[in-house]
Design an enzyme around this catalytic site. Sequence first.
Site, PDB file in Angstrom:
ATOM      1  N   CYS A  94      -1.891  -6.652   9.471  1.00  0.00           N
ATOM      2  CA  CYS A  94      -2.363  -5.272   9.422  1.00  0.00           C
ATOM      3  C   CYS A  94      -3.630  -5.159  10.271  1.00  0.00           C
ATOM      4  O   CYS A  94      -4.566  -5.945  10.091  1.00  0.00           O
ATOM      5  CB  CYS A  94      -2.650  -4.865   7.981  1.00  0.00           C
ATOM      6  SG  CYS A  94      -3.387  -3.225   7.843  1.00  0.00           S
ATOM      7  N   ASP A 138       1.807  -8.745   7.075  1.00  0.00           N
ATOM      8  CA  ASP A 138       2.930  -7.850   6.829  1.00  0.00           C
ATOM      9  C   ASP A 138       4.209  -8.617   7.139  1.00  0.00           C
ATOM     10  O   ASP A 138       4.264  -9.382   8.108  1.00  0.00           O
ATOM     11  CB  ASP A 138       2.850  -6.602   7.718  1.00  0.00           C
ATOM     12  CG  ASP A 138       1.774  -5.640   7.258  1.00  0.00           C
ATOM     13  OD1 ASP A 138       1.670  -5.414   6.043  1.00  0.00           O
ATOM     14  OD2 ASP A 138       1.048  -5.105   8.114  1.00  0.00           O
TER      15      ASP A 138
END
Length: 132
Positions: free
Chosen positions: A43, A50
């Site tokens: 992120c 992620d």
Amino acid sequence: MQVSEMKYGERAIQEGQLITFPNPRPGRQYTIEITLPEFTCKCPFSGYPDFATLYVSYIPHEKVVELKAIKLYINSYRDRYISHEEAVNQVLDDLVAACDPLYMKIKGDFAPRGNVHTVITVEHHRQTESLC
């Protein structure tokens, strides 16, 4: 703490390029579907990892992307700070640049984080030359 040298897998990812080969059936339209269940990036705001499954579906034109090359390319995102939206769009841009398909669709299905589940879908349609 001892600094270790780069591992062979890390080196392969760093040096990886999207490699193509000639479409074995250029006169036939057929679909290639690839699932990449281990996509990771970070992120750009929090730095948290992620995780996503990428679904690539394309109709090749003159070139096909080699599968090991896709694997190494996708793994290059693991330490990249990039949004879900930008990641999926960038993958599409890079794959289209590599193989110039007639059609390509990529769906990024990101694992929920903070009770939010994101799915990003992008498409490319090859521009055909006008006969006029």
